[in-house]
Design an enzyme around this catalytic site. Structure first.
Site, short mmCIF file in Angstrom:
data_model
loop_
_atom_site.label_atom_id
_atom_site.label_comp_id
_atom_site.label_asym_id
_atom_site.label_seq_id
_atom_site.Cartn_x
_atom_site.Cartn_y
_atom_site.Cartn_z
N LYS A 53 42.10 35.52 32.49
CA LYS A 53 41.06 36.45 33.01
C LYS A 53 40.53 36.92 31.30
O LYS A 53 39.31 36.96 31.28
CB LYS A 53 41.67 37.60 33.47
CG LYS A 53 41.84 37.29 35.04
CD LYS A 53 42.35 38.22 35.80
CE LYS A 53 42.52 37.94 37.30
NZ LYS A 53 43.46 38.86 38.07
N GLN A 97 46.97 44.22 37.68
CA GLN A 97 47.42 42.98 38.38
C GLN A 97 48.21 43.14 39.33
O GLN A 97 49.55 44.11 39.07
CB GLN A 97 47.80 42.08 37.23
CG GLN A 97 48.19 40.65 37.49
CD GLN A 97 46.95 39.88 37.92
OE1 GLN A 97 45.85 40.04 37.46
NE2 GLN A 97 47.32 38.62 39.06
N ASP A 120 38.03 44.78 40.98
CA ASP A 120 38.79 44.17 42.04
C ASP A 120 37.86 44.48 43.39
O ASP A 120 38.21 43.60 44.48
CB ASP A 120 40.14 44.57 42.15
CG ASP A 120 40.97 43.63 41.27
OD1 ASP A 120 40.69 42.16 41.21
OD2 ASP A 120 42.12 44.11 40.73
N1 GUN Z 1 46.84 39.36 42.19
C1 GUN Z 1 46.57 37.98 42.63
N2 GUN Z 1 45.04 37.98 42.82
C2 GUN Z 1 44.76 39.30 42.39
C3 GUN Z 1 43.45 39.90 42.20
O1 GUN Z 1 42.39 39.20 42.53
N3 GUN Z 1 43.34 40.99 41.53
C4 GUN Z 1 44.66 41.71 41.15
N4 GUN Z 1 44.60 42.94 40.68
N5 GUN Z 1 45.80 41.17 41.07
C5 GUN Z 1 45.77 40.00 41.86
#
Ligand code: GUN
Length: 294
Positions: A53, A97, A120
């Site tokens: 990311k 995350q 998100d």
């Molecule tokens: N863990 C797995 N997928 C995601 C996501 O799309 N966002 C976040 N914050 N954590 C994750």
């Protein structure tokens, strides 16, 4: 028949090139879009996702910062981090995350993020807005799936879409987005009886179960579009999806691979959501809602 492979990496490149132009335009106005990611603990898969990311942000000229906190961080300290980032005008998007360590309350942490920085799209405000079609930040994975379908010219209106999985991150928001696009939507999950009866009737099948190779070719309707959201690691170390690609591709009209399908689109939509947050903060957003904006 063998299915067309939907190349998520190539589609991502198209979006990222357009985003880069928009980032440059913001920078000219003195605003550098910024994403802050918080990761707690040392889960190896999460570390890889977070690194990807951050790199994707930097590649299109956005600011990114990663705050890696130890696994024994208290919930109170994590909330202090979130509050400080809420107050930081250089940060337009905040992502914590998941999963968080067991001693933390995921929901309380998500709710602490300022909704206009919740890139998100997991905050109650954004989830609620999604249900009534006006979210600024549709959750990245299901939004990425919608953009792939649009890019491939897949007709959705009037079609039967079957989503396997009912998670808050993918299954539920995916169902909402397909519904908004005019599909008749069925959501299947671990308690569904005779799963094949439903999947065999799907014009569009989205698998988000987290179970390696579970959807086999005999479960797919001939000519269906199959979207595989799963990322599973086999004991051999190889990555695979929730769909058994080799048997499904012989039946489907189009299918996403793993890796190289939905995964890159998830990160791309995160960039898009962060960019939209920055445009909004700079007074440059086109309108409320996401319908025409990716
Ligand atoms: N863990 C797995 N997928 C995601 C996501 O799309 N966002 C976040 N914050 N954590 C994750």
């Amino acid at each position: 028949m063998t299915a067309k492979i939907i190349d998520g990496k190539a589609i991502s490149e198209v979006f990222r090139a357009e985003y880069k132009v928009r980032v440059d335009r913001l920078i000219e106005r003195g605003v550098k879009p910024g994403l802050a990611v918080i990761i707690v603990g040392d889960d190896a898969a999460s570390q890889v996702y977070v690194r990807n990311k951050a790199r994707a942000c930097e590649a299109i000229g956005m600011h990114s910062e990663v705050h890696a906190l130890p696994a024994d961080t208290s919930q109170e300290d994590l909330l202090t981090w979130v509050n400080n980032l809420n107050a930081n005008s250089a940060i337009h998007g905040i992502l914590v995350q998941l999963p968080l360590p067991k001693h933390m309350d995921d929901r309380a942490v998500i709710e602490a993020i300022y909704p206009m920085k919740d890139v998100d799209g997991f905050h109650y405000a954004n989830m609620g807005a999604l249900v009534i079609d006006e979210s600024w930040f549709p959750p990245c994975t299901p939004f990425g799936v919608m953009q792939m379908l649009a890019h491939e010219g897949v007709e959705i209106e009037g079609k039967h879409a079957v989503v396997i999985g009912r998670s808050n991150i993918v299954g539920k928001p995916q169902a909402m987005l397909l519904l908004k696009a005019g599909a008749t939507v069925t959501v299947c999950h671990s308690k569904t009886k005779d799963l094949k009866k439903f999947t065999r009737d799907a014009d569009i099948l989205v698998a988000a179960i987290g179970c390696a190779n579970m959807v086999t070719g005999d479960m797919v309707k001939p000519g269906a579009v199959v979207i595989d959201v799963g990322i599973n690691r086999l004991p051999t170390g190889k990555l695979c999806g929730d769909v058994d690609f080799e048997s499904a591709k012989l039946v489907a009209a189009a299918i996403t691979p793993v890796p190289g399908g939905v995964g890159p689109m998830t990160i791309t939509m995160l960039l898009g959501n962060t960019l939209r947050a920055a445009e909004r903060a700079a007074g440059m957003a086109k309108s409320a809602g996401f319908t025409m904006m990716a």
